[in-house]
Design a protein around this motif. Structure first.
Motif, mmCIF file in Angstrom:
data_model
loop_
_atom_site.group_PDB
_atom_site.id
_atom_site.type_symbol
_atom_site.label_atom_id
_atom_site.label_comp_id
_atom_site.label_asym_id
_atom_site.label_seq_id
_atom_site.Cartn_x
_atom_site.Cartn_y
_atom_site.Cartn_z
ATOM 1 N N ALA A 84 -15.026 15.631 20.672
ATOM 2 C CA ALA A 84 -14.858 15.294 22.077
ATOM 3 C C ALA A 84 -13.384 15.041 22.415
ATOM 4 O O ALA A 84 -12.872 15.507 23.440
ATOM 5 C CB ALA A 84 -15.693 14.070 22.438
ATOM 6 N N PHE A 85 -12.695 14.309 21.522
ATOM 7 C CA PHE A 85 -11.276 14.033 21.752
ATOM 8 C C PHE A 85 -10.466 15.321 21.665
ATOM 9 O O PHE A 85 -9.534 15.531 22.451
ATOM 10 C CB PHE A 85 -10.758 13.018 20.732
ATOM 11 C CG PHE A 85 -9.337 12.595 20.989
ATOM 12 C CD1 PHE A 85 -9.071 11.531 21.828
ATOM 13 C CD2 PHE A 85 -8.270 13.273 20.411
ATOM 14 C CE1 PHE A 85 -7.764 11.142 22.087
ATOM 15 C CE2 PHE A 85 -6.967 12.896 20.664
ATOM 16 C CZ PHE A 85 -6.711 11.823 21.509
ATOM 17 N N THR A 86 -10.792 16.184 20.704
ATOM 18 C CA THR A 86 -10.084 17.452 20.569
ATOM 19 C C THR A 86 -10.245 18.299 21.826
ATOM 20 O O THR A 86 -9.285 18.914 22.305
ATOM 21 C CB THR A 86 -10.595 18.236 19.342
ATOM 22 O OG1 THR A 86 -10.352 17.463 18.160
ATOM 23 C CG2 THR A 86 -9.887 19.583 19.221
ATOM 24 N N ALA A 87 -11.466 18.328 22.372
ATOM 25 C CA ALA A 87 -11.711 19.081 23.603
ATOM 26 C C ALA A 87 -10.867 18.531 24.754
ATOM 27 O O ALA A 87 -10.273 19.285 25.534
ATOM 28 C CB ALA A 87 -13.187 19.034 23.958
ATOM 29 N N LEU A 88 -10.797 17.189 24.854
ATOM 30 C CA LEU A 88 -9.978 16.551 25.879
ATOM 31 C C LEU A 88 -8.512 16.928 25.704
ATOM 32 O O LEU A 88 -7.815 17.256 26.675
ATOM 33 C CB LEU A 88 -10.139 15.037 25.823
ATOM 34 C CG LEU A 88 -9.223 14.217 26.744
ATOM 35 C CD1 LEU A 88 -9.544 14.505 28.208
ATOM 36 C CD2 LEU A 88 -9.362 12.721 26.447
ATOM 37 N N ALA A 89 -8.037 16.884 24.449
ATOM 38 C CA ALA A 89 -6.636 17.212 24.159
ATOM 39 C C ALA A 89 -6.320 18.649 24.560
ATOM 40 O O ALA A 89 -5.274 18.920 25.170
ATOM 41 C CB ALA A 89 -6.348 16.998 22.669
ATOM 42 N N VAL A 90 -7.211 19.568 24.228
ATOM 43 C CA VAL A 90 -6.998 20.981 24.569
ATOM 44 C C VAL A 90 -6.939 21.169 26.081
ATOM 45 O O VAL A 90 -6.074 21.893 26.604
ATOM 46 C CB VAL A 90 -8.117 21.855 23.958
ATOM 47 C CG1 VAL A 90 -8.036 23.279 24.503
ATOM 48 C CG2 VAL A 90 -8.002 21.873 22.439
ATOM 49 N N VAL A 91 -7.836 20.507 26.812
ATOM 50 C CA VAL A 91 -7.854 20.616 28.270
ATOM 51 C C VAL A 91 -6.542 20.100 28.867
ATOM 52 O O VAL A 91 -5.952 20.735 29.753
ATOM 53 C CB VAL A 91 -9.049 19.842 28.857
ATOM 54 C CG1 VAL A 91 -8.922 19.708 30.374
ATOM 55 C CG2 VAL A 91 -10.355 20.539 28.501
ATOM 56 N N ILE A 92 -6.068 18.964 28.382
ATOM 57 C CA ILE A 92 -4.821 18.389 28.906
ATOM 58 C C ILE A 92 -3.639 19.305 28.629
ATOM 59 O O ILE A 92 -2.798 19.549 29.503
ATOM 60 C CB ILE A 92 -4.579 16.989 28.304
ATOM 61 C CG1 ILE A 92 -5.618 16.007 28.848
ATOM 62 C CG2 ILE A 92 -3.165 16.501 28.623
ATOM 63 C CD1 ILE A 92 -5.556 14.635 28.210
ATOM 64 N N ILE A 93 -3.565 19.843 27.411
ATOM 65 C CA ILE A 93 -2.469 20.741 27.049
ATOM 66 C C ILE A 93 -2.476 21.985 27.933
ATOM 67 O O ILE A 93 -1.431 22.418 28.446
ATOM 68 C CB ILE A 93 -2.566 21.133 25.557
ATOM 69 C CG1 ILE A 93 -2.300 19.914 24.673
ATOM 70 C CG2 ILE A 93 -1.565 22.250 25.231
ATOM 71 C CD1 ILE A 93 -2.655 20.135 23.210
ATOM 72 N N ILE A 94 -3.657 22.579 28.134
ATOM 73 C CA ILE A 94 -3.770 23.773 28.969
ATOM 74 C C ILE A 94 -3.379 23.475 30.415
ATOM 75 O O ILE A 94 -2.633 24.233 31.054
ATOM 76 C CB ILE A 94 -5.208 24.341 28.907
ATOM 77 C CG1 ILE A 94 -5.482 24.926 27.513
ATOM 78 C CG2 ILE A 94 -5.417 25.411 29.977
ATOM 79 C CD1 ILE A 94 -6.915 25.369 27.307
ATOM 80 N N LEU A 95 -3.870 22.347 30.948
ATOM 81 C CA LEU A 95 -3.581 22.004 32.335
ATOM 82 C C LEU A 95 -2.086 21.754 32.563
ATOM 83 O O LEU A 95 -1.531 22.182 33.582
ATOM 84 C CB LEU A 95 -4.381 20.774 32.753
ATOM 85 C CG LEU A 95 -5.871 20.989 33.012
ATOM 86 C CD1 LEU A 95 -6.552 19.661 33.326
ATOM 87 C CD2 LEU A 95 -6.076 21.978 34.153
ATOM 88 N N VAL A 96 -1.433 21.074 31.616
ATOM 89 C CA VAL A 96 0.008 20.839 31.766
ATOM 90 C C VAL A 96 0.762 22.165 31.723
ATOM 91 O O VAL A 96 1.676 22.406 32.525
ATOM 92 C CB VAL A 96 0.524 19.870 30.692
ATOM 93 C CG1 VAL A 96 2.058 19.819 30.705
ATOM 94 C CG2 VAL A 96 -0.035 18.466 30.910
ATOM 95 N N GLY A 97 0.377 23.060 30.796
ATOM 96 C CA GLY A 97 1.010 24.369 30.731
ATOM 97 C C GLY A 97 0.817 25.157 32.021
ATOM 98 O O GLY A 97 1.773 25.756 32.552
ATOM 99 N N LEU A 98 -0.400 25.154 32.555
ATOM 100 C CA LEU A 98 -0.674 25.844 33.820
ATOM 101 C C LEU A 98 0.119 25.228 34.968
ATOM 102 O O LEU A 98 0.612 25.935 35.856
ATOM 103 C CB LEU A 98 -2.168 25.775 34.138
ATOM 104 C CG LEU A 98 -3.086 26.707 33.346
ATOM 105 C CD1 LEU A 98 -4.548 26.418 33.687
ATOM 106 C CD2 LEU A 98 -2.754 28.176 33.628
ATOM 107 N N SER A 99 0.242 23.895 34.948
ATOM 108 C CA SER A 99 0.968 23.217 36.030
ATOM 109 C C SER A 99 2.423 23.668 36.086
ATOM 110 O O SER A 99 2.993 23.810 37.173
ATOM 111 C CB SER A 99 0.899 21.693 35.849
ATOM 112 O OG SER A 99 1.777 21.233 34.833
#
Length: 307
Positions: free
Chosen positions: A118-133
């Motif tokens: 669950a934490f890994t999934a959260l980490a991946v989402v945050i990393i992707i969103l920051v990159g997209l931003s």
């Protein structure tokens, strides 16, 4: 390297909500975020693990800064794409993305060691969103995002290969030698061109020196009751940002920042790093907010106090 087709494709979905959303998401990669998260980890959760992570994180950010200064790739032009949040990019180049690399370094490291799905999934989402931003806001090309991710992962792999062996070697040194090397060796990192190198090198020196002094003479424990953890964090952060502000004002007042800005940054952030790793823990122990017992043992050849 400077193809804007993906940025333009992403920006075709622009609206007021996404502008606001990605402007706040991108701030997760700001230095202020880590200035709060890292001390919290160090003072209140696990000192040893936090020190390890902080060294990796600082190395990653330093490499990013050197590569940026060396390549000097221009950012996307306002003539080609829509640019928002320009104030976050003043005086810096494009490759690799510092926000993406910092976010990937922080969350990637945490996911690597926590090993929770669950934490890994959260980490991946945050990393992707920051990159997209960074691309949505018109601040980076796709290659910058991929570069930041790649550097974060490669440095993490290399760090894990060598860190434990380096720590073992440090423990064989005398206390005096360890302190001397902690001051001298980081100074060589000032040689390559980089952005904010005085801040990074100074903090590394203060952190290394303070960690050894604290571990040898104090050995504070991070765990405490919730109430004490809150008080520790408030005191620690107040001292951290207080020193940052006071030393900046002082050095400006006496002209030190004008005549020797690099030296001023190194000294200023060495003191701040020393606060984070030694002085704040000493205050915690003196006020009964932390207990002692987790020192920095060395081998007999090191001649340090063993706890």
């Amino acid at each position: 390297m400077t193809d804007t087709s993906f940025i333009l494709w992403l920006q075709q979905f622009s609206n007021g909500f996404l502008d606001l959303f990605f402007t706040y998401i991108t701030k997760l990669g700001n230095p202020e975020y880590y200035m709060l998260a890292i001390p919290l980890f160090y003072w209140c959760i696990n000192k040893k693990a936090a020190f390890r992570f902080t060294m990796y994180f600082l190395i990653s950010i330093y490499v990013n800064s050197v590569v940026k200064a060396t390549t000097a790739v221009p950012r996307p032009s306002g003539d080609e794409v829509r640019i928002l949040y320009k104030e976050s990019t003043l005086g810096t180049s494009s490759f690799p993305s510092g926000h993406t690399q910092g976010t990937a370094s922080f969350w990637g490291y945490m996911a690597y060691y926590i090993k929770n799905k669950a934490f890994t999934a959260l980490a991946v989402v945050i990393i992707i969103l920051v990159g997209l931003s960074r691309m949505y806001l018109g601040l980076h090309f796709p290659i910058d995002i991929l570069g930041g991710l790649s550097f974060a992962l490669v440095i993490l792999w290399l760090f894990n290969q060598f860190y434990d062996d380096l720590v073992k070697k440090m423990k064989t040194l005398s206390f005096q030698t360890g302190i001397l090397l902690s001051i001298i060796l980081p100074l060589f990192l000032l040689l390559p061109p980089s952005h904010d190198k005085g801040m990074l090198v100074g903090f590394v020196i203060g952190l290394l020196v303070g960690y050894q002094v604290e571990g040898t003479t104090l050995g504070f424990q991070s765990d405490a009751t919730f109430g004490k953890q809150v008080v520790k964090f408030v005191i620690g952060v107040a001292g951290f940002f207080g020193l940052r502000f006071i030393l900046k004002a002082l050095f400006l007042q006496i002209g030190f920042s004008d005549t020797a800005p690099l030296a001023a940054d190194v000294i200023r952030y060495s003191i701040i790093g020393l606060w984070a790793s030694y002085i704040a823990p000493l205050v915690f122990v003196k006020f009964g907010l932390s207990t002692v017992g987790g020192g920095f043992p060395r081998t007999p050849a090191g001649k340090a106090v063993t706890r």
